[in-house]
Scaffold this motif. Sequence first.
Motif, short mmCIF file in Angstrom:
data_model
loop_
_atom_site.label_atom_id
_atom_site.label_comp_id
_atom_site.label_asym_id
_atom_site.label_seq_id
_atom_site.Cartn_x
_atom_site.Cartn_y
_atom_site.Cartn_z
N GLY A 277 -0.69 10.66 85.12
CA GLY A 277 -1.71 9.61 85.00
C GLY A 277 -1.21 8.40 84.26
O GLY A 277 -1.92 7.84 83.43
N ALA A 278 0.04 8.00 84.55
CA ALA A 278 0.74 7.01 83.74
C ALA A 278 0.49 5.59 84.23
O ALA A 278 1.35 4.95 84.82
N GLY A 279 -0.69 5.06 83.94
CA GLY A 279 -1.02 3.71 84.37
C GLY A 279 -0.16 2.65 83.72
O GLY A 279 0.32 1.73 84.38
N ALA A 280 0.07 2.75 82.41
CA ALA A 280 0.88 1.75 81.72
C ALA A 280 2.35 1.88 82.07
O ALA A 280 3.06 0.89 82.23
N ALA A 281 2.82 3.11 82.20
CA ALA A 281 4.25 3.33 82.46
C ALA A 281 4.63 3.05 83.91
O ALA A 281 5.72 2.54 84.18
N GLY A 283 2.03 1.96 86.53
CA GLY A 283 0.98 1.35 87.33
C GLY A 283 1.35 0.00 87.90
O GLY A 283 2.32 -0.63 87.50
N ARG A 284 0.56 -0.42 88.88
CA ARG A 284 0.70 -1.74 89.50
C ARG A 284 -0.57 -2.55 89.23
O ARG A 284 -1.64 -2.00 89.04
N LEU A 285 -0.41 -3.86 89.27
CA LEU A 285 -1.53 -4.75 89.02
C LEU A 285 -2.61 -4.56 90.07
O LEU A 285 -2.34 -4.54 91.28
N GLY A 286 -3.84 -4.38 89.61
CA GLY A 286 -4.96 -4.21 90.53
C GLY A 286 -6.28 -4.38 89.81
O GLY A 286 -6.32 -4.68 88.61
N VAL A 287 -7.36 -4.18 90.52
CA VAL A 287 -8.71 -4.30 89.96
C VAL A 287 -9.47 -3.01 90.25
O VAL A 287 -9.53 -2.55 91.39
N MET A 288 -10.04 -2.43 89.21
CA MET A 288 -10.88 -1.24 89.35
C MET A 288 -11.83 -1.18 88.16
O MET A 288 -11.46 -1.57 87.05
N HIS A 289 -13.03 -0.68 88.41
CA HIS A 289 -14.02 -0.49 87.35
C HIS A 289 -14.24 -1.76 86.53
O HIS A 289 -14.41 -1.73 85.31
N GLY A 290 -14.19 -2.90 87.21
CA GLY A 290 -14.61 -4.14 86.58
C GLY A 290 -13.55 -4.93 85.85
O GLY A 290 -13.86 -5.96 85.26
N CYS A 291 -12.28 -4.47 85.86
CA CYS A 291 -11.26 -5.24 85.14
C CYS A 291 -9.94 -5.23 85.91
O CYS A 291 -9.68 -4.36 86.75
N ARG A 292 -9.12 -6.20 85.58
CA ARG A 292 -7.78 -6.33 86.16
C ARG A 292 -6.79 -5.69 85.20
O ARG A 292 -6.70 -6.07 84.03
N SER A 293 -6.07 -4.68 85.68
CA SER A 293 -5.14 -3.98 84.80
C SER A 293 -4.08 -3.30 85.65
O SER A 293 -3.83 -3.68 86.79
N LEU A 294 -3.45 -2.28 85.08
CA LEU A 294 -2.40 -1.52 85.77
C LEU A 294 -2.98 -0.19 86.22
O LEU A 294 -3.53 0.57 85.41
N PHE A 295 -2.84 0.09 87.53
CA PHE A 295 -3.38 1.32 88.10
C PHE A 295 -2.35 1.96 89.01
O PHE A 295 -1.52 1.27 89.63
N LEU A 296 -2.41 3.28 89.12
CA LEU A 296 -1.56 4.00 90.07
C LEU A 296 -2.06 3.70 91.47
O LEU A 296 -3.22 3.95 91.80
N GLN A 297 -1.17 3.17 92.32
CA GLN A 297 -1.56 2.76 93.66
C GLN A 297 -0.45 3.11 94.66
O GLN A 297 0.73 3.18 94.29
N ASP A 298 -0.85 3.28 95.92
CA ASP A 298 0.15 3.44 96.97
C ASP A 298 0.56 2.07 97.50
O ASP A 298 0.13 1.03 96.98
N ASP A 299 1.41 2.06 98.51
CA ASP A 299 1.93 0.79 99.04
C ASP A 299 0.85 -0.08 99.68
O ASP A 299 1.05 -1.28 99.87
N GLY A 317 -5.26 4.76 85.51
CA GLY A 317 -5.03 3.40 85.03
C GLY A 317 -5.02 3.36 83.52
O GLY A 317 -5.01 4.40 82.85
N VAL A 318 -5.04 2.15 83.00
CA VAL A 318 -5.00 1.96 81.55
C VAL A 318 -5.80 0.71 81.22
O VAL A 318 -5.95 -0.19 82.05
N GLY A 319 -6.35 0.66 80.01
CA GLY A 319 -7.12 -0.50 79.60
C GLY A 319 -6.30 -1.77 79.64
O GLY A 319 -5.08 -1.75 79.41
N PRO A 320 -6.92 -2.93 79.90
CA PRO A 320 -6.18 -4.18 80.08
C PRO A 320 -5.40 -4.62 78.84
O PRO A 320 -4.33 -5.22 78.96
N GLU A 321 -5.90 -4.34 77.66
CA GLU A 321 -5.15 -4.75 76.47
C GLU A 321 -3.86 -3.95 76.32
O GLU A 321 -2.85 -4.48 75.86
N HIS A 322 -3.88 -2.70 76.73
CA HIS A 322 -2.64 -1.91 76.70
C HIS A 322 -1.61 -2.49 77.68
O HIS A 322 -0.42 -2.56 77.37
#
Length: 401
Positions: A277-281, A283-299, A317-322
């Motif tokens: 579940g390594a969103g920060a390590a 993840g890719r830039l995306g939008v989910m649950h109301g914010c823009r952050s890093l989330f695990l995504q496919d191509d 994913g991970v919180g945007p400040e992280h």
Amino acid sequence: MRDVLPGREPVPPDGTMGVPQARGRFGEYGGRYAPESLVEACREVDEAFRAAWADPGFRGALARLLAVYAGRPTPLTPAHRLSEALGVRLYLKREDLTHTGSHKINNVLGQALLATRMGRRRLIAETGAGQHGVATATAAALLGLEATVFMGERDIERQALNVFRMRMLGAEVVPVTAGSRTLKDATSEAMRHWVGATGDSHYCIGSVVGPDPYPWMVREFQRVIGDEARGQCAAELRTGVPDHVVACVGGGSNAAGTFAGFADTPARLVGVEAEGGAGAARGRLGVMHGCRSLFLQDDDGQIIQAHSIAAGLDYPGVGPEHAHLRDLGRARYVTVTDDEAVGAAVRLARTEGIVPALESAHALAWVIRAAGDGDLPAGSTVLMTLSGRGDKDASTLKELL
């Protein structure tokens, strides 16, 4: 995942982990990507929080509840036997000793008081490991509010004790059967429910995720962890500040609260994620649950299902400040496996007499590994936030041990 330890971080510029930029931004992350029907609700929460946080009366009422009800300040416990074995000086910030057994109560008491101030009579929440749900149900009972908690069906099965606790406290627990039936889907369902209930309900988000103002509001309610630890370290350590400050990261609230107390110091900040579940390590830039952050995504940009033995870290994913702290180089984010976390939980239990939540065991697993392979030089001082106690994970551990 292994990474090379960077040099000692410089003291960050003023404003790091302060009020976010315009439109709730942390660099390129954050924002308020909410349905039109929730934009006004988020604005109301934003205005109410800013007014409350500037009000000494509100701050005083929260501080009193944290002291006489939640049990703060929590102690800083030296892990003597484990420190000797690892060759470092490990101190545990004991959030497991709060009422309800985790750091979640800090944020929930703040949001519940805010909801009352706004005239809301019901709390809506999502939960994975169940600790946020229990804290929400607890605060609702204390303040005479209703509580509705959304929880993935899979998490209901593996966190039966916390489900019982929520219902015992009077909360309605709503099973979520969509998708992976875990925290991501519970969050989605809670937000959908809030759309039709903004008039009388407050959405009590449990982590530093979601649309503005939630990421920084939750961090501010959790800042008490870092502020307390900063003072305790000043009294305990010769240097006054630990070499490393470590916390587990799912969405990232206990880590954000801890890091906030040390952001302006030379301490190295380390967030430890689950391998699955390594969103920060990763993840890719995306939008989910109301914010823009890093989330695990496919191509194709579709969210990939996360996995962790710890339900509270089972978030893609991970919180945007992280994400912003990662980009700044102010914090580093590493991962550990399920097996490493289980091993760390057992080791802490047998050396210090403390059974940690599996979420917290991830942070400890990195400390153990880093001490062994030289990432933590001998004699380093390490502050680790022990975010919760392990009662809720007893059935999982019993099956594995």
